[in-house]
Design a protein around this motif. Structure first.
Motif, mmCIF file in Angstrom:
data_model
loop_
_atom_site.group_PDB
_atom_site.id
_atom_site.type_symbol
_atom_site.label_atom_id
_atom_site.label_comp_id
_atom_site.label_asym_id
_atom_site.label_seq_id
_atom_site.Cartn_x
_atom_site.Cartn_y
_atom_site.Cartn_z
ATOM 1 N N MET A 135 -9.545 8.269 3.953
ATOM 2 C CA MET A 135 -9.628 7.032 4.574
ATOM 3 C C MET A 135 -7.979 6.449 5.023
ATOM 4 N N THR A 136 -8.233 5.999 6.357
ATOM 5 C CA THR A 136 -6.773 5.592 6.604
ATOM 6 C C THR A 136 -6.506 4.050 6.862
ATOM 7 N N ILE A 137 -5.400 3.824 6.169
ATOM 8 C CA ILE A 137 -5.024 2.235 6.144
ATOM 9 C C ILE A 137 -4.013 2.081 6.673
ATOM 10 N N THR A 138 -3.851 0.983 7.440
ATOM 11 C CA THR A 138 -2.665 0.525 8.200
ATOM 12 C C THR A 138 -1.664 -0.397 6.897
ATOM 13 N N VAL A 139 -0.265 0.073 7.094
ATOM 14 C CA VAL A 139 0.429 -0.549 6.143
ATOM 15 C C VAL A 139 1.581 -1.253 6.787
ATOM 16 N N HIS A 140 1.748 -2.652 6.402
ATOM 17 C CA HIS A 140 2.542 -3.594 7.202
ATOM 18 C C HIS A 140 3.776 -3.732 6.395
ATOM 19 N N PHE A 141 4.838 -3.292 6.751
ATOM 20 C CA PHE A 141 6.127 -3.354 5.981
ATOM 21 C C PHE A 141 6.853 -4.673 6.710
ATOM 22 N N LEU A 142 7.141 -5.594 5.671
ATOM 23 C CA LEU A 142 7.859 -6.715 5.934
ATOM 24 C C LEU A 142 9.322 -6.469 4.847
ATOM 25 N N PRO A 143 10.299 -7.015 5.508
ATOM 26 C CA PRO A 143 10.441 -8.119 6.716
ATOM 27 C C PRO A 143 10.825 -7.290 8.077
ATOM 28 N N ASP A 144 10.694 -6.033 7.921
ATOM 29 C CA ASP A 144 10.991 -5.532 9.438
ATOM 30 C C ASP A 144 9.927 -5.330 10.289
ATOM 31 N N ASP A 145 8.629 -5.820 10.024
ATOM 32 C CA ASP A 145 7.661 -5.991 11.071
ATOM 33 C C ASP A 145 7.304 -4.502 11.402
ATOM 34 N N VAL A 146 7.083 -3.513 10.637
ATOM 35 C CA VAL A 146 6.913 -2.313 10.765
ATOM 36 C C VAL A 146 5.374 -2.037 10.390
ATOM 37 N N ARG A 147 4.486 -1.326 11.388
ATOM 38 C CA ARG A 147 3.313 -0.935 10.832
ATOM 39 C C ARG A 147 3.208 0.838 10.856
ATOM 40 N N VAL A 148 2.356 1.423 9.886
ATOM 41 C CA VAL A 148 2.265 2.818 10.011
ATOM 42 C C VAL A 148 0.787 3.155 9.190
ATOM 43 N N ALA A 149 0.351 4.300 9.860
ATOM 44 C CA ALA A 149 -0.900 4.553 9.375
ATOM 45 C C ALA A 149 -0.660 5.427 8.031
ATOM 46 N N ALA A 150 -1.719 5.390 7.067
ATOM 47 C CA ALA A 150 -1.534 6.287 5.862
ATOM 48 C C ALA A 150 -2.569 6.311 5.187
ATOM 49 N N GLU A 151 -2.815 7.517 4.447
ATOM 50 C CA GLU A 151 -3.987 7.889 3.718
ATOM 51 C C GLU A 151 -4.121 7.046 2.388
ATOM 52 N N VAL A 152 -5.101 6.698 2.126
ATOM 53 C CA VAL A 152 -5.602 6.130 0.570
ATOM 54 C C VAL A 152 -5.084 7.041 -0.471
ATOM 55 N N GLY A 153 -4.290 6.669 -1.568
ATOM 56 C CA GLY A 153 -3.575 7.483 -2.633
ATOM 57 C C GLY A 153 -2.294 8.171 -2.145
ATOM 58 N N GLU A 154 -1.866 8.149 -0.839
ATOM 59 C CA GLU A 154 -0.509 8.543 -0.367
ATOM 60 C C GLU A 154 0.380 7.871 -1.081
ATOM 61 N N PRO A 155 1.565 8.412 -1.585
ATOM 62 C CA PRO A 155 2.718 7.713 -2.328
ATOM 63 C C PRO A 155 3.374 6.614 -1.384
ATOM 64 N N LEU A 156 3.458 5.602 -1.922
ATOM 65 C CA LEU A 156 4.174 4.559 -1.104
ATOM 66 C C LEU A 156 5.404 4.758 -0.611
ATOM 67 N N LEU A 157 6.216 5.613 -1.355
ATOM 68 C CA LEU A 157 7.685 5.863 -0.887
ATOM 69 C C LEU A 157 7.635 6.793 0.102
ATOM 70 N N ASN A 158 6.568 7.817 0.206
ATOM 71 C CA ASN A 158 6.495 8.667 1.324
ATOM 72 C C ASN A 158 6.128 7.937 2.535
ATOM 73 N N VAL A 159 5.154 6.836 2.356
ATOM 74 C CA VAL A 159 4.873 6.318 3.526
ATOM 75 C C VAL A 159 5.873 5.428 4.381
ATOM 76 N N ALA A 160 6.867 4.696 3.620
ATOM 77 C CA ALA A 160 8.023 4.027 3.830
ATOM 78 C C ALA A 160 8.868 4.886 4.550
ATOM 79 N N GLN A 161 9.267 6.055 4.053
ATOM 80 C CA GLN A 161 10.318 6.978 4.569
ATOM 81 C C GLN A 161 9.724 7.357 6.009
ATOM 82 N N ARG A 162 8.499 7.733 5.969
ATOM 83 C CA ARG A 162 7.752 8.198 7.322
ATOM 84 C C ARG A 162 7.806 7.060 8.468
#
Length: 79
Positions: A1-28
């Protein structure tokens, strides 16, 4: 399942898979979450995930009924 991750305070959105490591998503997303021990002990990587503090190094993307989660990476001025 795909989730949108909204990073603050930079206001960046990226798609991620449930269970994916948060650090990997932030780096991407082009963001860097500071780390220390990479085991959740030192809390250098602490961020707020939907308002709750978590250690980014040991956190995976959770399932969200809304399809979006918010990660607040506001830096700790004392670090």
């Amino acid at each position: 399942m795909t989730i949108t991750v909204h990073f603050l305070p930079d206001d960046v959105r990226v798609a991620a898979e449930v269970g994916e490591p948060l650090l990997n998503v932030a780096q991407r997303a082009g963001l860097r979450i500071p780390t220390g021990c990479l085991m959740g002990s030192c809390h250098a990587c602490e961020v707020d995930l939907d308002g709750e503090p978590v250690c980014g190094c040991i956190t995976a993307i959770p399932d969200a009924a809304s399809g979006e989660i918010t990660v607040d990476c506001a830096s700790d001025p004392g670090w």
